[in-house]
Motif scaffolding. Structure first.
Motif: not given
Length: 718
Positions: A295-297, A300-302, A488-492
């Motif tokens: 959920t963090f490392i 963040t990379a994604a 869009l400030r989303k996580t891909p």
């Protein structure tokens, strides 16, 4: 000292400016901790120093917390709890040296101070915080499976009392400046430009270099221990509340309760030792490793678009076309307009297109009512959404997202109409969740520019976008799709094409297993409770109602018509689904009810007809067996997707399952769960489940071979 600068002025005030080179924000990395120790030695030794101000050289905040990359490998390196204690004790003892050094120290916080950043400030004798909405303070360690290990549980409880401190620590809350001042977490608020001057003024006028808890006769505000007035509320009810919320899957909340309860009854030095003991146990627990890594490392990379083809120049969507103004299209339009993108929202009728824009209007109206936006900002965002019916309005769009019904013919029709208008280099994306991108791209005149972008509902709240690469999809299309996800400030996550891709495949096994449990005679309430106890946010029967039985049955019939392998026709639970749709006409929530009833103005409840339609057996299974079935079936499907090359990175598999499907955060995701159980024990348990419940649990020869080699999805650190 590479991470900080020390300057002493004519009045004897030492200004310590923390500024980690090469880092966007300050974190308590190993090098900074060492430099803080050297700084402390120097200011104590220097007779010309009468006081210290600690501030940040970063414009975006004070200190964001610890360096998670230095902590996440503790479990995999085989650390013992004692090694975990030693790890945190270096920092905890440094902060204790700071507050007992004999010279007054003030913290001038120009922005956020979280985790170890706030713990450093709490060890200072005076705290000034910028009076700015972004300048939050807090101890969010519980959200990564840890507790504040450098004095946070002990100092905050002694400073503002257990009754006020414990909810903040258990919730990991971010506290805004006005609340921080009211609670007494900080002594003063000041304009951003004046935080250092305010701290310096205190040092010159009335400094006290002794903390309250080091003064004779100190008592914790509100009391400590069993006889304190707040003890029943804080600890007895608090323990029940923690268990009800976390269901024994997360050890950190219980450790926080124990550390506060035990430590606050002791002198501060012994309380800090108690805190460090519990921190050490949590640090080497796989739950903390799983949460921090995924959920963090990995997230963040994604978010930094780690999967983006580097050779393609960066791009930005200025004008976005959306085909279909339903729930998904309207949600995508809101997110895009919120990011400053001009949106063309197209539907068959003006009424439908306007209704899609109203999705944004409703969200904004609630935000306006709650003071989260202004009328001007609301009007500006809505002005960026243009509801239309004519395809000519798509001219000038950099990228188009199709979000129409899951019907190949309808999708082919809108694709052709859009591609006739948009520029030759524009990207076309389908929001499909089930239909293969390759088959849809066959109807495109530019398959290299065709890609899948699977958003999740509700789009404004769900953070994940599953980007699906077809066989003909170009690197340019992938890069530009990922650039939009970043806007869009989303996580891909990036996956390859195949029937149902990745997240839908994993999700389907969860729902299928719940339906099969009904067929096996398991009480429906037991199914739902087992899922929640495992850590799933919603039970499989309830989530099926939300996605609708009718749609799911159509997908199965389409898979059969397409001649897909048997697993994609969902044999597990299929007869229950058929009966719900065809015999009982229970089609889902939107169609009036499914496995649940939804009475107006009342709480939903299980459909009374379940008992007759799917009779429960006399002997009910153990809840632990049900939890295993629900967790293992999803993890096994994720492993199959990895084996088949649908998902190529363990991090994407884990992020997709946690953020898209709701797989429990404590596991770190589907493939992290396998590593946590151990691949050999996981395979053995799958074989046991297969023998009892069917071939869907049978591990593939590929997975068995991995187990025999002891090959993890995340290799151990070197």
């Amino acid at each position: 000292m590479n991470t900080l600068k020390l300057e002493v002025d004519a009045d004897g005030i030492a200004l310590v400016t923390i500024d980690l080179p090469g880092r966007p924000m300050n974190v308590l990395a190993t090098e900074l901790i060492a430099d803080l120790g050297l700084m402390l030695d120097e200011v104590v030794a220097r007779v010309d120093v009468r006081g210290v101000v600690i501030c940040s050289g970063k414009s975006n905040g004070f200190i964001a917390g610890g360096d998670l990359k230095e902590l996440v490998e503790a479990h995999d390196r085989g650390w013992t709890p004692q090694r975990g204690v030693e790890c945190v004790w270096e920092l905890s003892s440094l902060f204790r040296r700071l507050e007992t050094c004999g010279k007054p120290v003030a913290a001038a916080m120009n922005g956020l101070a979280l985790g170890g950043g706030l713990e450093l400030a709490l060890a200072c004798h005076y705290r000034v915080l910028a009076d700015d909405p972004k300048a939050v303070v807090g101890l969010p360690e519980v959200t990564i499976g840890l507790l504040p290990g450098a004095g946070g549980t002990q100092r905050l409880s002694r400073l503002i009392g257990i009754e006020k401190a414990l909810p903040l620590i258990l919730g990991g809350d971010h506290v805004k400046p006005a609340v921080a001042a009211k609670l007494g977490i900080v002594h003063a608020l000041a304009p951003l430009a004046d935080v250092v001057a305010t701290a310096r003024r205190w040092l010159l006028e009335s400094p006290d270099p002794v903390q309250p808890w080091d003064k004779k006769g100190f008592r914790v505000p509100g009391g400590a221990g069993c006889l304190a007035p707040q003890a029943s509320q804080s600890f007895m009810l608090g323990t029940a509340g923690v268990r009800g919320r976390y269901l024994d899957n997360y050890p950190a909340p219980k450790a926080i309760l124990s550390a506060v309860f035990e430590g606050t009854q002791l002198p501060i030095d012994r309380g800090l030792a108690v805190e460090a003991k519990y921190f050490g146990r949590l640090l080497v627990d796989p739950v903390a490793r799983n949460i921090m890594r995924t959920t963090f490392i990995n997230r963040t990379a994604a978010n930094k678009l780690v999967r983006r083809p580097a050779a393609v120049p960066k791009s930005a969507v200025r004008r976005l076309g959306i085909l279909g103004a339903g729930t998904m299209g309207g949600g995508i339009a809101y997110c895009a307009a919120s990011a400053g993108i001009d949106v063309v929202l197209l539907d068959a009728t003006q009424e439908n297109a306007d209704r899609g824009k109203d999705y944004s209007r409703r969200i904004l109206a609630k935000d306006l009512e709650r003071g989260r936006t202004t009328a001007d900002k609301m009007d500006a965002l809505l002005a960026r959404i243009h509801p239309v019916t004519r395809y000519e309005a798509l001219d000038g769009c950099d990228l188009v997202i199709e979000a129409v019904f899951e019907d190949r013919a309808i999708k082919a029709g809108v694709t052709a109409k859009a591609e006739a208008v948009i520029a030759p280099d524009a990207i076309f994306a389908s929001n499909t969740s089930t239909l293969m991108i390759g088959t849809l791209a066959e109807k495109s005149s530019r398959p290299a520019n065709f890609i899948g972008m699977h958003f999740f509902s509700p789009v404004d709240k769900m953070p994940l976008v599953e980007v699906i690469v077809g066989k003909q999809t170009s690197d340019t299309a992938l890069a530009r799709a990922l650039d939009l996800v970043g806007q869009l400030r989303k996580t891909p996550i990036v996956v390859n094409d195949g029937p149902a891709f990745y997240t839908t495949r994993v999700f389907c096994t969860y729902v299928d297993e719940g339906l099969q449990m009904l067929a096996d005679g398991v009480e429906p309430a037991l199914i739902e409770n087992a899922a929640r106890n495992a850590g799933m946010p919603i039970g499989p029967l309830a989530v099926l109602d939300e996605t609708t039985q009718e749609l799911r049955w159509k997908v199965i019939l389409q898979a059969q018509a397409d001649g897909l392998p048997v697993q994609f026709t969902h044999p597990a639970g299929r007869e229950v689904l058929r009966a719900l749709v065809e015999d009982h006409k229970r089609l889902g929530r939107r169609q009036g009810g499914g496995l649940y009833e939804y009475p107006a103005g009342a709480k939903k409840h299980l459909w009374p007809g379940i008992a007759a339609a799917f009779p429960a057996g006399a002997d009910q299974p153990d809840v632990e067996d049900l939890k295993k079935r629900l967790l293992y079936v999803q993890a096994l499907e994720a492993a199959r997707c990895y084996e088949q090359g649908i998902v190529t990175e363990a991090a994407d598999a884990d992020l997709g399952s946690v953020l898209g499907v709701g797989y429990p955060t404590w596991t770190g995701g589907t493939l992290s769960f396998i590593d946590t159980v151990g691949i050999r024990p996981f395979v053995d348990e799958c074989r046991r489940l297969a023998a009892r419940w069917g071939a869907r649990f049978e591990p593939s020869p590929w997975l068995v071979a991995r187990a025999e080699r002891g090959e993890r999805f995340y290799p151990l650190p070197a």
